[in-house]
Write a protein that holds these residues in place. Structure first.
Motif, PDB file in Angstrom:
ATOM      1  N   ASN A 165      -3.566  -6.375  -6.471  1.00  0.00           N
ATOM      2  CA  ASN A 165      -2.214  -6.865  -6.210  1.00  0.00           C
ATOM      3  C   ASN A 165      -2.120  -7.602  -4.880  1.00  0.00           C
ATOM      4  N   SER A 166      -2.886  -7.136  -3.892  1.00  0.00           N
ATOM      5  CA  SER A 166      -2.806  -7.712  -2.555  1.00  0.00           C
ATOM      6  C   SER A 166      -4.183  -7.625  -1.890  1.00  0.00           C
ATOM      7  N   TYR A 167      -4.417  -8.528  -0.987  1.00  0.00           N
ATOM      8  CA  TYR A 167      -5.676  -8.504  -0.240  1.00  0.00           C
ATOM      9  C   TYR A 167      -5.500  -7.948   1.166  1.00  0.00           C
ATOM     10  N   TRP A 168      -4.327  -7.447   1.447  1.00  0.00           N
ATOM     11  CA  TRP A 168      -4.095  -6.827   2.757  1.00  0.00           C
ATOM     12  C   TRP A 168      -4.900  -5.551   2.856  1.00  0.00           C
TER      13      TRP A 168
END
Length: 126
Positions: A109-112
């Motif tokens: 969902n996110s690369y954070w």
């Protein structure tokens, strides 16, 4: 003023080099090379009389140093790239390693990335 200081440093370095070349053989119980000591003495005498004599020599030496710097840095970079970075890259590709995490994961969902600890004060960083 800076140029004169550079020329003085240039002259002192050559005097020291010729003195070392003249005295170094005596460390092996060989004869002192008087020719090199004489050259150092001549350089010092010319420097004492007229420092302007070394302007053209200094300019030629600096141009030579610039050319040598460009050539040697190009050769060094060539060897680093083709004999260090290229083999490491090929090995990492064979092992399917993605050290920079550049691959796209469609399930993500996110690369954070979550931090393990909060940043501290930015004072006294070093």
């Amino acid at each position: 003023m800076k140029r004169i200081q550079n020329i003085k440093s240039f002259i002192y370095i050559w005097i020291v080099i010729f003195l070392i070349l003249g005295i170094y053989p005596s460390l092996n119980f060989d004869k002192i090379q008087l020719i090199f000591i004489f050259i150092a003495f001549v350089i010092y005498v010319i420097y004492s009389i007229d420092i302007g004599f070394f302007n053209k020599i200094y300019d030629i030496w600096m141009k030579l140093a610039e050319v040598l710097g460009k050539v040697s840095s190009t050769i060094i970079m060539f060897f680093l790239y083709f004999f260090l970075f290229t083999p490491i890259s090929l090995i990492l590709k064979l092992l399917s390693k993605d050290l920079l995490k550049k691959n796209i994961d469609k399930k993500c969902n996110s690369y954070w990335l979550k931090r393990e600890s909060q940043p501290q004060s930015m004072k006294n960083q070093f």
